[in-house]
Scaffold this motif. Structure first.
Motif, short mmCIF file in Angstrom:
data_model
loop_
_atom_site.label_atom_id
_atom_site.label_comp_id
_atom_site.label_asym_id
_atom_site.label_seq_id
_atom_site.Cartn_x
_atom_site.Cartn_y
_atom_site.Cartn_z
N ARG A 16 1.08 15.07 60.69
CA ARG A 16 1.78 15.49 60.16
C ARG A 16 2.83 14.91 60.62
NH1 ARG A 16 0.13 19.49 57.70
NH2 ARG A 16 -1.72 21.34 59.74
N ALA A 60 3.14 12.11 58.50
CA ALA A 60 3.04 12.20 56.63
C ALA A 60 4.69 12.78 56.27
CB ALA A 60 2.61 12.59 56.76
N ILE A 81 6.19 13.18 53.02
CA ILE A 81 5.74 14.09 52.16
C ILE A 81 7.51 13.93 51.40
CG2 ILE A 81 6.43 16.53 52.91
CD1 ILE A 81 3.54 15.99 54.53
N ILE A 86 9.36 14.00 48.19
CA ILE A 86 8.76 15.22 47.36
C ILE A 86 9.33 16.31 47.10
CG2 ILE A 86 6.24 15.28 46.06
CD1 ILE A 86 4.89 13.35 47.99
N TYR A 87 9.33 16.34 48.20
CA TYR A 87 9.61 17.85 48.21
C TYR A 87 11.37 18.33 47.94
CZ TYR A 87 7.03 19.71 52.13
OH TYR A 87 5.52 20.39 51.88
N VAL A 141 11.63 17.95 43.68
CA VAL A 141 10.83 18.84 43.03
C VAL A 141 11.70 19.98 43.47
CG1 VAL A 141 9.74 21.82 44.33
CG2 VAL A 141 8.76 19.08 44.03
N VAL A 157 15.17 22.89 41.09
CA VAL A 157 16.12 23.74 40.90
C VAL A 157 16.84 24.49 41.44
CG1 VAL A 157 15.15 26.06 42.50
CG2 VAL A 157 13.50 24.31 41.31
N ALA A 214 14.03 24.34 48.20
CA ALA A 214 12.43 25.16 47.25
C ALA A 214 11.44 24.82 47.32
CB ALA A 214 13.59 25.55 46.12
N VAL A 215 10.46 24.97 48.11
CA VAL A 215 9.09 24.54 47.82
C VAL A 215 8.44 25.76 48.17
CG1 VAL A 215 9.26 22.28 47.60
CG2 VAL A 215 9.58 22.82 49.71
N ASP A 216 7.20 26.05 47.52
CA ASP A 216 6.41 26.48 48.05
C ASP A 216 5.11 26.00 49.09
OD1 ASP A 216 7.73 29.59 47.29
OD2 ASP A 216 5.93 29.46 45.05
N LEU A 217 5.02 27.25 50.27
CA LEU A 217 4.03 26.33 50.61
C LEU A 217 2.78 27.68 50.21
CD1 LEU A 217 5.99 24.69 54.15
CD2 LEU A 217 4.84 23.45 51.86
N ASP A 218 1.63 26.59 51.34
CA ASP A 218 0.59 27.88 51.67
C ASP A 218 0.79 28.90 51.97
OD1 ASP A 218 -2.34 27.62 51.36
OD2 ASP A 218 -2.43 27.96 53.63
N PHE A 233 -1.10 30.98 53.23
CA PHE A 233 -1.50 31.16 54.16
C PHE A 233 -0.74 30.73 55.82
CE2 PHE A 233 -5.38 32.21 51.89
CZ PHE A 233 -4.76 33.40 51.91
N SER A 234 0.23 29.62 55.22
CA SER A 234 0.98 28.84 56.40
C SER A 234 1.55 29.59 57.14
CB SER A 234 1.25 27.44 56.30
OG SER A 234 1.86 27.93 54.54
N LYS A 288 5.34 29.72 56.76
CA LYS A 288 6.14 28.11 57.06
C LYS A 288 7.38 28.64 55.89
CE LYS A 288 2.82 24.57 59.08
NZ LYS A 288 1.95 24.12 59.13
#
Lengths: 164, 335
Positions: free
Chosen positions: B46, B49, B53, B56-57, B60, B64, B132-136, B138-139, B141
């Motif tokens: 992670r 990565a 990432i 990209i964040y 995005v 916003v 302002a990004v929506d993560l999973d 279930f995570s 985070k």
């Protein structure tokens, strides 16, 4: 080589857009309504061009989404591997379904997808998700026909441009 | 299969290859999930990565935040004035509280010195904003816009204006992910503020509830009680509000009472957060000289420079200690 790159490009572009849509912030109440964008795109390419989206590509795009959304690494990968496997397996039948029937089979695929998530979540020992969890397949089903037309048009325009 | 084989057998072998691939990749995914669940190797993946990432964040987030900027620009001046008045009032009230806090901190220092207890810990706050990004879902985070380049470290506690939010989990150069206290795998050492009853608050998987499953059954816990961090475990500083108790379940058949509590922090909709760093406790004699307001007053920038200065200020001391010849001097001169 060149033709394969040309065929691969639209797949990559649409997958990237779908991933961005997946992490795009939505107000809290709308979050459960977010369609399963990446799954829909994978279903489309799985139906249309089997050579470009094999099971391995589904695995890789699932891993990418896992890293991007911070979920358990491998969760989306497993989901999409199963999804694309089913699409390819029943491809001959799915392709010639009328639109509404195709949308229904997409619903079945996505519900199956949610069941896999449920299985992973319960294996992890996490509490079960709220009922809103089941909204995403429904929303995705309604979006599917439009998504299909849109992607079809995009693919054709790409092909025309390649021919020109 | 040879390309020239009969249609049926070619199709069969194709299907077998497909199934084999499903099994291979499925197995791979399950192995990865098991590794991630146990925290092996995957954190490093992670981290690596993160370099891909991050852009990209930011990409995005950009539209916003631009939209927010435009919205703020067109917000009517009367609205802004009203907000300004409200904030001024709030600030005044909080300044009043802070004045008392300074006196209380002073008193606390003195009492600790009298009792020869350990010095209370000092904290440093740093402002950060959520990206302002929506993560999973279930995570559990969120992503904040400060990373290792601004000195964020793994394990730092994160609070917002109302209460504890979580702790920093992964640190990238310009952003970090924070694990929220609502994560079912997150345990937070807490105490009931009214009685001092210590227990542990677990995430429930929903942002609206925490679970306190192991309260002694005869313990005095009521609905509406404030739950604060106890400071045990060392990761979260003590005394920060966490939640209010919403229900207590004293089942006769169970050894422990089980309470649910509603987190005070806006876990699912907050935007500004504070990162807390615990500074090394100072020696008790020097402790009385410290003006606590210098800390609480410090805005983000000031703390920034402070944070840079602290490790630098300590390093000559450490170097002196390593010399060996005058190792006794700083130790002897202090009290």
């Amino acid at each position: 080589m060149n033709t394969q790159r040309e065929r691969l490009l639209p797949v990559l572009v649409t997958l990237a857009i779908a991933m961005v849509l997946t992490i795009l912030p939505l107000p809290g109440w709308m979050e459960a309504w977010r369609p399963a964008w990446v799954a829909l795109v994978l279903v489309y390419w799985g139906l249309e061009t089997r050579e470009v989206v094999p099971v391995g590509a589904a695995f890789v795009s699932g891993l990418a989404l896992d890293l991007l959304t911070g979920s358990l690494l491998g969760m989306h990968a497993l989901e999409y591997v199963v999804l694309v496997y089913l699409v390819i397996r029943f491809r001959a039948r799915l392709r010639f379904f009328p639109p509404w029937q195709q949308a229904l089979s997409v619903l079945a695929l996505l519900v199956n997808d949610r069941i896999i998530v449920l299985w992973i979540v319960s294996l992890k020992g996490d509490p079960l998700p709220s009922p809103g969890f089941w909204l995403a397949p429904l929303v995705s089903t309604f979006i599917w026909p439009w998504m299909f037309l849109l992607l079809d048009r995009y693919r054709r325009s790409m092909r025309h441009r390649a021919a020109a | 299969m040879v390309p020239g084989g009969t249609g049926v057998s070619a199709k069969l072998s194709e299907q077998a290859a497909l199934t084999a691939r499903l099994m291979l990749y499925g197995l791979l995914a399950i192995v990865l999930m098991a590794m991630d669940h146990r925290g092996k190797y995957v954190p490093r993946v992670r981290e690596a990565a993160g370099y891909f990432i991050e852009p990209i964040y930011h990409a995005v987030e950009w539209p916003v935040s631009a939209a927010r900027g435009v919205y703020a620009f067109f917000q009517s001046s009367s609205h802004t004035q009203r907000e300004n008045a409200r904030l001024r009032e709030q600030l005044l009230g909080q300044q009043g509280d802070l004045q008392r806090l300074a006196a209380l901190t002073e008193e606390n220092h003195r009492l600790r010195a009298l009792l020869e207890g350990t010095a209370s810990q000092r904290f440093e706050f740093r402002f950060a904003e959520l990206i302002a990004v929506d993560l999973d879902p279930f995570s559990h985070k969120v992503v904040i816009d400060r990373g290792s380049s601004s000195g964020v470290e793994r394990g730092q506690a994160v609070i917002d204006g109302a209460g504890v939010m979580g702790q920093v989990e992964e640190v990238h150069p310009h952003l970090a992910t924070v694990r929220l206290i609502s994560d079912p795998n997150h345990a937070l050492p807490v105490q009931i503020n009214r009685t001092g009853q210590r227990t542990v608050a677990y995430g429930s998987g929903e942002t609206q509830a925490l679970i306190l499953p192991s309260i002694p059954r005869e313990a005095d816990v009521r609905e509406g009680d404030l739950v604060v961090t106890s400071g045990l475990g060392g990761r979260f500083p003590g005394g920060y509000p966490v939640a209010t108790v919403t229900a207590v379940d004293r089942d006769e058949g169970l050894t422990f009472a089980r309470a649910t509590a509603r987190p005070l922090a806006a876990l699912d909709r907050g935007r500004e957060v504070l990162l807390i760093r615990t500074l090394a406790p100072e020696p008790t004699a020097a402790g009385e000289e410290v003006d606590p307001r210098a800390h609480t007053d410090a805005a983000g920038e000031q703390v920034d420079s402070d944070g840079e200065a602290v490790p630098r200020g300590e390093s000559p001391e450490a170097a002196g200690g390593a010399d060996g010849t005058d190792a006794d001097d700083p130790g002897g001169g202090r009290p």
